[in-house]
Write a protein that holds these residues in place. Sequence first.
Motif, PDB file in Angstrom:
ATOM      1  N   THR A 239       1.011  -1.038  -0.146  1.00 40.97           N
ATOM      2  CA  THR A 239      -0.247   0.048   0.169  1.00 40.97           C
ATOM      3  C   THR A 239       1.002   1.242   0.270  1.00 40.97           C
ATOM      4  OG1 THR A 239      -1.722  -1.122   0.957  1.00 40.97           O
ATOM      5  CG2 THR A 239      -1.540   1.566   1.268  1.00 40.97           C
ATOM      6  N   LEU A 240       1.112   1.845  -1.149  1.00 41.28           N
ATOM      7  CA  LEU A 240       1.302   3.679  -0.751  1.00 41.28           C
ATOM      8  C   LEU A 240       0.513   4.068  -0.065  1.00 41.28           C
ATOM      9  CD1 LEU A 240       1.683   3.727  -4.216  1.00 41.28           C
ATOM     10  CD2 LEU A 240       3.562   2.399  -2.957  1.00 41.28           C
TER      11      LEU A 240
ATOM     12  N   SER B 247      -3.252   4.037  -2.496  1.00 38.77           N
ATOM     13  CA  SER B 247      -3.692   2.845  -3.488  1.00 38.77           C
ATOM     14  C   SER B 247      -2.380   1.818  -3.244  1.00 38.77           C
ATOM     15  CB  SER B 247      -3.034   4.284  -4.705  1.00 38.77           C
ATOM     16  OG  SER B 247      -1.241   3.611  -4.733  1.00 38.77           O
ATOM     17  N   SER B 248      -2.700   0.966  -4.279  1.00 35.46           N
ATOM     18  CA  SER B 248      -2.162  -0.179  -4.114  1.00 35.46           C
ATOM     19  C   SER B 248      -1.303  -0.744  -5.064  1.00 35.46           C
ATOM     20  CB  SER B 248      -3.104  -2.193  -3.733  1.00 35.46           C
ATOM     21  OG  SER B 248      -3.713  -1.959  -5.243  1.00 35.46           O
ATOM     22  N   LYS B 249      -0.324  -1.418  -4.636  1.00 38.50           N
ATOM     23  CA  LYS B 249       1.488  -1.512  -5.910  1.00 38.50           C
ATOM     24  C   LYS B 249       1.346  -2.585  -5.885  1.00 38.50           C
ATOM     25  CE  LYS B 249       5.197   0.769  -7.993  1.00 38.50           C
ATOM     26  NZ  LYS B 249       6.183   1.456  -7.527  1.00 38.50           N
TER      27      LYS B 249
ATOM     28  N   ILE C 275       3.892  -5.017  -6.742  1.00 31.32           N
ATOM     29  CA  ILE C 275       5.586  -5.290  -6.820  1.00 31.32           C
ATOM     30  C   ILE C 275       5.957  -7.186  -7.721  1.00 31.32           C
ATOM     31  CG2 ILE C 275       8.043  -4.943  -6.232  1.00 31.32           C
ATOM     32  CD1 ILE C 275       6.498  -2.463  -6.425  1.00 31.32           C
TER      33      ILE C 275
ATOM     34  N   GLU D  80       9.948   4.635  -2.294  1.00 31.25           N
ATOM     35  CA  GLU D  80       8.435   5.033  -1.608  1.00 31.25           C
ATOM     36  C   GLU D  80       7.727   4.888   0.091  1.00 31.25           C
ATOM     37  OE1 GLU D  80       5.231   6.106  -5.224  1.00 31.25           O
ATOM     38  OE2 GLU D  80       5.858   4.132  -5.603  1.00 31.25           O
TER      39      GLU D  80
ATOM     40  N   ARG E 279      -6.900  -8.034  -9.128  1.00 32.55           N
ATOM     41  CA  ARG E 279      -5.972  -7.908  -9.429  1.00 32.55           C
ATOM     42  C   ARG E 279      -5.351  -9.204 -10.693  1.00 32.55           C
ATOM     43  NH1 ARG E 279      -1.698  -4.789 -11.876  1.00 32.55           N
ATOM     44  NH2 ARG E 279       0.627  -6.254 -12.061  1.00 32.55           N
TER      45      ARG E 279
END
Length: 280
Positions: A119-120, A125-127, A129, A159, A174
């Motif tokens: 989570t950023l 938002s979700s990211k 990797i 980040e 996703r």
Amino acid sequence: MRNQSGKTALVVEGGAMRGIFAAGVLDSFMQKAFLPFDMLIGVSAGSINAAAYLANQKGRNYKVFTDYSLRPEYISWKKFLKGGHLMDLDWSWEITGRELPIDLDLLFSKNIDFEIGITLNKDGSSKFIKAIPGNLSDVMKASCSVPLFYRNFLKVDGETVADGGVSAPIPVDRAIKRGATKIMVIRSRKADFRMKNGGENMLSRFLFRKHPGLAKAIQMRPDIYNQSIELIKNPPKGVEIIDICPADSFATKRFTTNIDVLNKDYLLGKVQGLEAIKKW
């Protein structure tokens, strides 16, 4: 057997100590050499379970949950009330990385796409990797860094981030976005569970006022969670989702440290893992 018409995916939910269920499911998968997936997506404790599964390290995470996670160095309400971590990820990562390392060579020898959700903090938002040998440990740790209960904020690619389960608790969408048409989801709560706003969500605006994006994500989490369940139950046309949830007898909570409860729920996962293979 891989799905010929589209990609296959495994999505593994987190949930701190509730991850003992997925550890049991995935140990049964390893026991039966069951690995029909093109991609794996894990968040929080689900990323650790997914990594051990890909590395074919049967029993590794059972030991993490029933040994290392029960030591006073890891979960300590006393430390937490004095301003320290409730869940000391720094201690856990150092000792398990040294004594129970993930077999990176075996994990990355498989042609399977492995993503970890974070989570950023800047916008909530979700990211996701893509795991590689150089980032696996750091990204998994970041994905497991439960806000408040782990006091530090970690950085990934420059980040500031937090637990992946905050913004994408069950990232089925996703998998669909990435082209999966047959998806298995291993959850860490019973099938009828729906998330409600609790005290943690109400307090987040104050507790994380320096991280407003994270506070927003925590407040939105129940809606996102429940929307994910709705998606699992009513997938888009052409998408099949197999939902593996703990049975009604499942008793492990986020911070359970009772070894008898954990052992029972691990065995529950093992039994349901064999059933999951049949469902596939």
